[in-house]
Design a protein around this motif. Sequence first.
Motif, PDB file in Angstrom:
ATOM      1  N   UNK A 107       0.848  -1.176   0.000  1.00 58.44           N
ATOM      2  CA  UNK A 107       0.000   0.000   0.000  1.00 58.44           C
ATOM      3  C   UNK A 107       0.891   1.235   0.000  1.00 58.44           C
ATOM      4  N   UNK A 108       0.836   2.054  -1.064  1.00 62.02           N
ATOM      5  CA  UNK A 108       1.632   3.286  -1.072  1.00 62.02           C
ATOM      6  C   UNK A 108       1.270   4.165   0.130  1.00 62.02           C
ATOM      7  N   UNK A 109       2.307   4.677   0.797  1.00 60.83           N
ATOM      8  CA  UNK A 109       2.125   5.505   1.977  1.00 60.83           C
ATOM      9  C   UNK A 109       2.205   4.747   3.288  1.00 60.83           C
ATOM     10  N   UNK A 110       2.123   3.430   3.241  1.00 59.36           N
ATOM     11  CA  UNK A 110       2.180   2.620   4.461  1.00 59.36           C
ATOM     12  C   UNK A 110       3.635   2.356   4.846  1.00 59.36           C
ATOM     13  N   UNK A 111       3.906   2.342   6.144  1.00 62.79           N
ATOM     14  CA  UNK A 111       5.245   2.084   6.661  1.00 62.79           C
ATOM     15  C   UNK A 111       5.357   0.606   7.027  1.00 62.79           C
ATOM     16  N   UNK A 112       6.434  -0.027   6.583  1.00 66.97           N
ATOM     17  CA  UNK A 112       6.677  -1.444   6.826  1.00 66.97           C
ATOM     18  C   UNK A 112       7.982  -1.620   7.600  1.00 66.97           C
ATOM     19  N   UNK A 113       8.039  -2.672   8.422  1.00 63.25           N
ATOM     20  CA  UNK A 113       9.249  -3.029   9.158  1.00 63.25           C
ATOM     21  C   UNK A 113      10.109  -3.948   8.310  1.00 63.25           C
ATOM     22  N   UNK A 114      11.377  -3.601   8.162  1.00 62.23           N
ATOM     23  CA  UNK A 114      12.314  -4.406   7.381  1.00 62.23           C
ATOM     24  C   UNK A 114      12.903  -5.478   8.285  1.00 62.23           C
ATOM     25  N   UNK A 115      12.776  -6.733   7.876  1.00 67.55           N
ATOM     26  CA  UNK A 115      13.306  -7.862   8.636  1.00 67.55           C
ATOM     27  C   UNK A 115      14.651  -8.343   8.116  1.00 67.55           C
ATOM     28  N   UNK A 116      14.898  -8.154   6.817  1.00 65.18           N
ATOM     29  CA  UNK A 116      16.178  -8.522   6.221  1.00 65.18           C
ATOM     30  C   UNK A 116      16.353  -7.701   4.953  1.00 65.18           C
ATOM     31  N   UNK A 117      17.592  -7.577   4.520  1.00 70.33           N
ATOM     32  CA  UNK A 117      17.872  -6.735   3.364  1.00 70.33           C
ATOM     33  C   UNK A 117      19.084  -7.271   2.621  1.00 70.33           C
ATOM     34  N   UNK A 118      19.026  -7.205   1.287  1.00 72.56           N
ATOM     35  CA  UNK A 118      20.169  -7.523   0.445  1.00 72.56           C
ATOM     36  C   UNK A 118      20.466  -6.284  -0.388  1.00 72.56           C
ATOM     37  N   UNK A 119      21.386  -6.398  -1.321  1.00 72.09           N
ATOM     38  CA  UNK A 119      21.712  -5.250  -2.170  1.00 72.09           C
ATOM     39  C   UNK A 119      20.528  -4.812  -3.028  1.00 72.09           C
ATOM     40  N   UNK A 120      19.707  -5.759  -3.457  1.00 74.28           N
ATOM     41  CA  UNK A 120      18.622  -5.467  -4.388  1.00 74.28           C
ATOM     42  C   UNK A 120      17.223  -5.546  -3.763  1.00 74.28           C
ATOM     43  N   UNK A 121      17.071  -6.330  -2.704  1.00 68.53           N
ATOM     44  CA  UNK A 121      15.740  -6.592  -2.153  1.00 68.53           C
ATOM     45  C   UNK A 121      15.622  -6.216  -0.678  1.00 68.53           C
ATOM     46  N   UNK A 122      14.378  -5.902  -0.289  1.00 68.37           N
ATOM     47  CA  UNK A 122      14.004  -5.675   1.100  1.00 68.37           C
ATOM     48  C   UNK A 122      12.967  -6.735   1.454  1.00 68.37           C
ATOM     49  N   UNK A 123      13.115  -7.365   2.598  1.00 65.75           N
ATOM     50  CA  UNK A 123      12.182  -8.395   3.041  1.00 65.75           C
ATOM     51  C   UNK A 123      11.335  -7.842   4.177  1.00 65.75           C
ATOM     52  N   UNK A 124      10.007  -7.821   3.952  1.00 58.90           N
ATOM     53  CA  UNK A 124       9.060  -7.254   4.903  1.00 58.90           C
ATOM     54  C   UNK A 124       7.883  -8.211   5.076  1.00 58.90           C
ATOM     55  N   UNK A 125       7.080  -7.962   6.095  1.00 59.51           N
ATOM     56  CA  UNK A 125       5.796  -8.647   6.227  1.00 59.51           C
ATOM     57  C   UNK A 125       4.795  -7.777   5.488  1.00 59.51           C
ATOM     58  N   UNK A 126       4.245  -8.293   4.388  1.00 59.36           N
ATOM     59  CA  UNK A 126       3.368  -7.486   3.529  1.00 59.36           C
ATOM     60  C   UNK A 126       1.935  -7.471   4.053  1.00 59.36           C
ATOM     61  N   UNK A 127       1.015  -6.913   3.269  1.00 66.14           N
ATOM     62  CA  UNK A 127      -0.383  -6.765   3.683  1.00 66.14           C
ATOM     63  C   UNK A 127      -1.099  -8.097   3.888  1.00 66.14           C
ATOM     64  N   UNK A 128      -0.581  -9.177   3.333  1.00 65.39           N
ATOM     65  CA  UNK A 128      -1.207 -10.488   3.504  1.00 65.39           C
ATOM     66  C   UNK A 128      -0.753 -11.174   4.789  1.00 65.39           C
ATOM     67  N   UNK A 129       0.240 -10.584   5.474  1.00 66.32           N
ATOM     68  CA  UNK A 129       0.777 -11.180   6.689  1.00 66.32           C
ATOM     69  C   UNK A 129       1.905 -12.152   6.437  1.00 66.32           C
ATOM     70  N   UNK A 130       2.324 -12.272   5.184  1.00 65.28           N
ATOM     71  CA  UNK A 130       3.411 -13.187   4.833  1.00 65.28           C
ATOM     72  C   UNK A 130       4.687 -12.395   4.582  1.00 65.28           C
ATOM     73  N   UNK A 131       5.817 -13.069   4.754  1.00 69.02           N
ATOM     74  CA  UNK A 131       7.105 -12.462   4.473  1.00 69.02           C
ATOM     75  C   UNK A 131       7.292 -12.403   2.971  1.00 69.02           C
ATOM     76  N   UNK A 132       7.689 -11.237   2.466  1.00 66.88           N
ATOM     77  CA  UNK A 132       7.893 -11.087   1.035  1.00 66.88           C
ATOM     78  C   UNK A 132       9.132 -10.275   0.740  1.00 66.88           C
TER      79      UNK A 132
END
Length: 67
Positions: free
Chosen positions: A32-57
Motif C-alpha cells: 500500500x503506497x504511503x504505508x510504513x513497513x518493518x524491514x526484517x532482512x535486506x540484500x543489495x537489491x531486495x528488502x524483506x518485509x511482512x506485507x499486507x497479507x501477513x506473509x514475508x515477502x
Amino acid sequence: MIHKHWYETDTIKQVECVHANAEKYVVENVLTPGKVYDVKNETEEFIFIVDNTGKMGGFKKDYFKEV
C-alpha cells in the motif's frame, strides 16, 4: 534456514512504500503506497518485509524510501 525466523527477528529499519507499479509482477495487492513497513532482512537489491497479507515477502528497493 534463517528465513524461518524472520518473523521473530528484530526490525532492522522502517521503510515507506512510495508506489506499487510493477513492470512484471502484481504487487498492488500486497503493498500500500504511503504505508510504513518493518524491514526484517535486506540484500543489495531486495528488502524483506511482512506485507499486507501477513506473509514475508521480498520486494525490490525501488518501491520504498527510508523513514
